[in-house]
Scaffold this motif. Structure first.
Motif, PDB file in Angstrom:
ATOM      1  N   PHE A 195     -29.283   3.345  20.829  1.00 48.24           N
ATOM      2  CA  PHE A 195     -28.810   3.374  22.209  1.00 48.24           C
ATOM      3  C   PHE A 195     -27.329   3.029  22.338  1.00 48.24           C
ATOM      4  CE2 PHE A 195     -33.464   2.503  23.008  1.00 48.24           C
ATOM      5  CZ  PHE A 195     -33.737   3.796  23.440  1.00 48.24           C
ATOM      6  N   SER A 196     -26.796   2.250  21.407  1.00 52.03           N
ATOM      7  CA  SER A 196     -25.353   2.006  21.415  1.00 52.03           C
ATOM      8  C   SER A 196     -24.600   3.297  21.130  1.00 52.03           C
ATOM      9  CB  SER A 196     -24.983   0.940  20.377  1.00 52.03           C
ATOM     10  OG  SER A 196     -25.542  -0.302  20.712  1.00 52.03           O
ATOM     11  N   ALA A 197     -25.096   4.057  20.154  1.00 53.66           N
ATOM     12  CA  ALA A 197     -24.456   5.339  19.833  1.00 53.66           C
ATOM     13  C   ALA A 197     -24.559   6.311  21.001  1.00 53.66           C
ATOM     14  CB  ALA A 197     -25.096   5.930  18.579  1.00 53.66           C
ATOM     15  N   LEU A 198     -25.717   6.366  21.642  1.00 47.71           N
ATOM     16  CA  LEU A 198     -25.891   7.276  22.782  1.00 47.71           C
ATOM     17  C   LEU A 198     -25.012   6.871  23.970  1.00 47.71           C
ATOM     18  CD1 LEU A 198     -29.759   7.901  22.718  1.00 47.71           C
ATOM     19  CD2 LEU A 198     -27.928   9.470  22.029  1.00 47.71           C
ATOM     20  N   SER A 199     -24.769   5.563  24.151  1.00 49.60           N
ATOM     21  CA  SER A 199     -23.877   5.126  25.226  1.00 49.60           C
ATOM     22  C   SER A 199     -22.487   5.725  25.045  1.00 49.60           C
ATOM     23  CB  SER A 199     -23.763   3.596  25.240  1.00 49.60           C
ATOM     24  OG  SER A 199     -24.984   2.993  25.570  1.00 49.60           O
TER      25      SER A 199
END
Length: 498
Positions: free
Chosen positions: A98-102
């Protein structure tokens, strides 16, 4: 009922195994801290890219907190069902995704959805990580080990602010948000090598595994006697229909529930995340202008906070929980009054600006010394084994509900009513928090987790020698005496210590 274990060999000696678990769990705290701080810098630039109003910018923060609340609500049941360690592995992997998708979000709607999912992950982690650490470290080190999670969180926030400062020239908000994916992915590997906590093994009836891990992580106790004592506590709780919200709102644990709800709520409603989330805006209100100062000064504040958090780690098992907690809240109250007075008297010029900066730095340091360090300790200590994960969920849900209010409404209050009312309101809430915590917070220094049950059963005081809830002067079988008593103890494979 499972048969008692028979002489399990210790996996290692000393405190090394327990410290390794505490260290690995704390790395998850670094990632949590990094994400908490990263949005303060990213929000300045993504607000410009997506043309956000003050309310919309607040929602980018508060949608994460809504996810936190959901995550904290399910975390206890998840940690009980899957285990403390598998839950931590799941959390670390989800952090990375989810950090990467943010960082890749094409619109603010996508960013909000991803941050909600990230929020759920964070909500699970802030229950599971301190729980895992507390259940896997010796009593004499537990306060420092769990407070170490807060050190890791503050270290993550501090790192974020320096990253934000370094990237502020180009407005690289996507990099600011996405960097958390790297340590999140890396921490999965050491997590997979760790055992689960001995108390979780006992919850599942895996007695031999519990004894082996107890021997590895806590040299202060006889693992056979300690596992037997914990099993006795678990049988007592089962007879009382333990592990439910219903038991938490009945005696003897109603008082504990009121305590954790109050501590969780006051921890956030007194304003710490107003500073964490919106520090560039606050420093501009103080009179510091330009992206350089607005981004560098929060980093300096967090360095001071990191030092205060490390100090708490060293004294929480020596001075005690109450001294550390109440001194931190009292200092927060004093600094909030200074800030309200500075804004109210319009003294924000020259020395007044730097006095305001000092007050914010001391406020943040005092929070991390008191509330910040102790909420994780109390969340993992306040309830017996079958209620521990649920109790931590309840405390942190109250914490996150207050966090949501601050994240959503602070920008509007600052813009509409002004800084005097904002910080004056926080000061009033800090005064209420100080009175509340002075009345209800227990002193749990040096107590075994199962021993703390007696405090609540005895109406909010520790039983004296000979009262129910004590064994042999207050020490349960297999529990090490306090340091310096001169009483010899030993564990399998070790010579007695005097």
């Amino acid at each position: 009922m499972a048969a008692p274990p028979t002489a399990p060999p210790p996996l290692s000696s000393g405190y090394r195994a327990g410290r390794m678990i505490a260290l690995t769990g704390a790395v998850v705290g670094v990632v949590y801290g990094y994400d908490t701080g990263s949005i303060s810098g990213a929000l300045v630039f993504l607000s410009e890219d997506f043309d956000l109003s003050a309310g919309e910018a607040g929602f980018v923060n508060s949608i994460l907190v809504l996810g936190n609340i959901l995550g904290a609500l399910v975390a206890g049941r998840l940690a009980d069902a899957l285990g403390r360690k598998p839950t931590m592995v799941l959390v670390a992997a989800a952090y990375a995704v989810f950090s990467a998708l943010s960082a890749l979000s094409p619109t603010v709607l996508v960013l909000d959805l991803v941050r909600f999912c990230l929020g759920v992950t964070i909500g699970v982690s802030i229950v599971a990580a301190p729980l895992f650490i507390a259940e896997s470290t010796p009593a004499r080190l537990r306060g420092a080990a769990v407070a170490g999670y807060q050190v890791a969180c503050v270290a993550g926030i501090t790192l974020t602010y320096f990253v934000n400062w370094g990237l502020s020239g180009g407005g690289h908000w996507r990099i600011m948000l996405g960097l958390a994916a790297i340590p999140s992915a890396l921490v999965v590997i050491p997590l997979l090598r760790l055992p689960d906590s001995p108390r979780w093994y006992l919850l599942k009836g895996r007695v031999d595994e519990a004894a082996r891990v107890m021997a590895a992580t806590d040299p202060d106790v006889d693992p056979l006697a300690e596992t037997a004592a914990i099993q006795h506590e678990l049988r007592t709780e089962r007879r009382g229909r333990g592990g439910s919200l219903g038991q938490m709102v009945r005696r003897p644990f109603l008082r504990a529930t009121v305590f954790v709800l109050g501590m969780g709520f006051f921890c956030q409603i007194t304003g710490i995340n107003a500073v964490t989330y919106y520090s560039p805006q606050i420093f501009r209100t103080l009179g510091f202008h330009g992206d350089g100062q607005a981004f560098l000064l929060p980093a300096i504040v967090e360095l001071v906070s990191l030092a205060a958090t490390v100090a708490a780690l060293f004294v929480v098992d020596r001075l005690g929980r109450r001294v550390v907690l109440l001194s931190g809240i009292g200092t927060m109250l004093a600094t909030l009054l200074v800030l309200a007075a500075l804004f109210g008297t319009h003294s924000l010029s020259g020395a007044g600006i730097w006095l305001g900066f000092g007050a914010i730095a001391l406020f943040t340091a005092a929070f991390n010394f008191g509330f910040g360090a102790l909420i994780w300790v109390y969340a993992s200590e306040a309830f017996p084994a079958r209620l521990r994960s649920l109790g931590a969920s309840v405390m942190l849900t109250a914490d996150l509900a207050a966090n949501f209010l601050v994240a959503q409404f602070f920008p509007s209050v600052l813009e509409g009513l002004g800084a005097t009312w904002a910080f004056g309101g926080f000061a009033a809430l800090a005064l209420i928090a100080l009175v509340f915590m002075a009345r209800v917070a227990p002193e749990t220094k040096g107590r075994q987790l199962e021993e703390i049950r007696a405090y609540w059963q005895n109406g909010g005081r520790w039983p004296s020698e000979g009262e129910p809830g004590t064994t042999g002067g207050g020490l349960r079988p297999g529990t090490a005496p306090p340091l310096g008593t001169g009483v010899a103890t030993s564990t399998p494979g070790e010579r007695p210590r005097s």
